[in-house]
Design a protein around this motif. Sequence first.
Motif, PDB file in Angstrom:
ATOM      1  N   CYS A 230      23.810  65.232  11.215  1.00 44.77           N
ATOM      2  CA  CYS A 230      24.020  64.187  10.209  1.00 44.77           C
ATOM      3  C   CYS A 230      22.763  63.931   9.392  1.00 44.77           C
ATOM      4  O   CYS A 230      22.726  63.035   8.565  1.00 44.77           O
TER       5      CYS A 230
ATOM      6  N   HIS B  20      19.934  57.990   6.800  1.00 43.06           N
ATOM      7  CA  HIS B  20      20.208  57.166   5.637  1.00 43.06           C
ATOM      8  C   HIS B  20      19.168  56.128   5.287  1.00 43.06           C
ATOM      9  O   HIS B  20      19.446  55.260   4.498  1.00 43.06           O
TER      10      HIS B  20
ATOM     11  N   SER C 129      17.505  57.653   8.437  1.00 44.46           N
ATOM     12  CA  SER C 129      17.638  56.473   9.292  1.00 44.46           C
ATOM     13  C   SER C 129      16.495  56.414  10.271  1.00 44.46           C
ATOM     14  O   SER C 129      15.874  57.414  10.574  1.00 44.46           O
TER      15      SER C 129
ATOM     16  N   TRP D 293      20.360  51.161  12.795  1.00 50.60           N
ATOM     17  CA  TRP D 293      20.488  52.120  11.710  1.00 50.60           C
ATOM     18  C   TRP D 293      20.971  51.409  10.452  1.00 50.60           C
ATOM     19  O   TRP D 293      22.159  51.275  10.218  1.00 50.60           O
TER      20      TRP D 293
ATOM     21  N   GLY E 126      24.816  61.213   7.408  1.00 44.19           N
ATOM     22  CA  GLY E 126      24.665  59.858   7.934  1.00 44.19           C
ATOM     23  C   GLY E 126      24.714  58.816   6.839  1.00 44.19           C
ATOM     24  O   GLY E 126      25.399  57.803   6.956  1.00 44.19           O
ATOM     25  N   TRP E 127      23.989  59.068   5.739  1.00 49.48           N
ATOM     26  CA  TRP E 127      23.988  58.106   4.649  1.00 49.48           C
ATOM     27  C   TRP E 127      25.363  58.006   3.996  1.00 49.48           C
ATOM     28  O   TRP E 127      25.840  56.914   3.711  1.00 49.48           O
TER      29      TRP E 127
ATOM     30  N   THR F 206      28.321  58.593   5.348  1.00 51.90           N
ATOM     31  CA  THR F 206      29.260  57.876   6.206  1.00 51.90           C
ATOM     32  C   THR F 206      28.922  56.382   6.261  1.00 51.90           C
ATOM     33  O   THR F 206      29.828  55.550   6.337  1.00 51.90           O
ATOM     34  N   TRP F 207      27.647  56.031   6.195  1.00 48.81           N
ATOM     35  CA  TRP F 207      27.287  54.607   6.083  1.00 48.81           C
ATOM     36  C   TRP F 207      27.856  54.043   4.781  1.00 48.81           C
ATOM     37  O   TRP F 207      28.423  52.954   4.762  1.00 48.81           O
TER      38      TRP F 207
ATOM     39  N   TRP G 296      25.008  52.074  10.637  1.00 54.72           N
ATOM     40  CA  TRP G 296      25.481  53.416  10.960  1.00 54.72           C
ATOM     41  C   TRP G 296      25.378  53.559  12.471  1.00 54.72           C
ATOM     42  O   TRP G 296      24.351  53.217  13.067  1.00 54.72           O
TER      43      TRP G 296
ATOM     44  N   ALA H  78      30.569  57.445  13.721  1.00 58.82           N
ATOM     45  CA  ALA H  78      30.856  57.067  12.333  1.00 58.82           C
ATOM     46  C   ALA H  78      32.360  57.117  12.065  1.00 58.82           C
ATOM     47  O   ALA H  78      32.915  56.207  11.444  1.00 58.82           O
TER      48      ALA H  78
ATOM     49  N   ARG I  47      33.925  54.194  13.736  1.00 56.07           N
ATOM     50  CA  ARG I  47      33.594  52.979  12.985  1.00 56.07           C
ATOM     51  C   ARG I  47      34.474  52.845  11.743  1.00 56.07           C
ATOM     52  O   ARG I  47      34.874  51.757  11.359  1.00 56.07           O
TER      53      ARG I  47
END
Length: 176
Positions: A25, A30, A43, A48, A66-67, A69-70, A97, A104, A107
Amino acid sequence: MPTTSAAWSPTSREARSSGRTVQWCGSGAHRHKASSKPSAWYSKRGRWVADFQVPEPDPVPALTIGWVTWHIGYWWTATLRHCFQDPAPSERAEVFWPGTAEGAVDRLRGPHRQWRARLGDLTDAEPDSTDRTVTLPWGEGMSLADVAGWVNVELTKNVAEIGLLGILHGARDAPR
């Protein structure tokens, strides 16, 4: 009325079947690097929380899975709160995150289920109304049907970004 199933399915299936890790990720991926010319969003471990600049820097730093999905979690939660709930909309710093691709996806299942349920409960007149979107910063003057279409487009775009980032990550790590 668009419900997001087609855009959502590849994201959920891909994360579950591939055992994606924090490294995949984008090493967490992120938080904005602290430098005058940032090159990536990343992150830090623990809590996160994403950095997000308004206006965006030019050029925009490289995105990570990661970013992205955040970002989905942020805009979908904020859209739901603006359109269907009384509490104040989420601040970016309130959306975290979870630390893994599977986390993710788990979430994001909440906003996905809520969005589908709320759209299914609408009266015949509500999709054409702007009553539910009046406080939505990126949907001013849009009908709820237009916002639902935007959600599908934004989710599809974000899923495509995740797919491309996964391909790039795989190519970077492939033996030569």
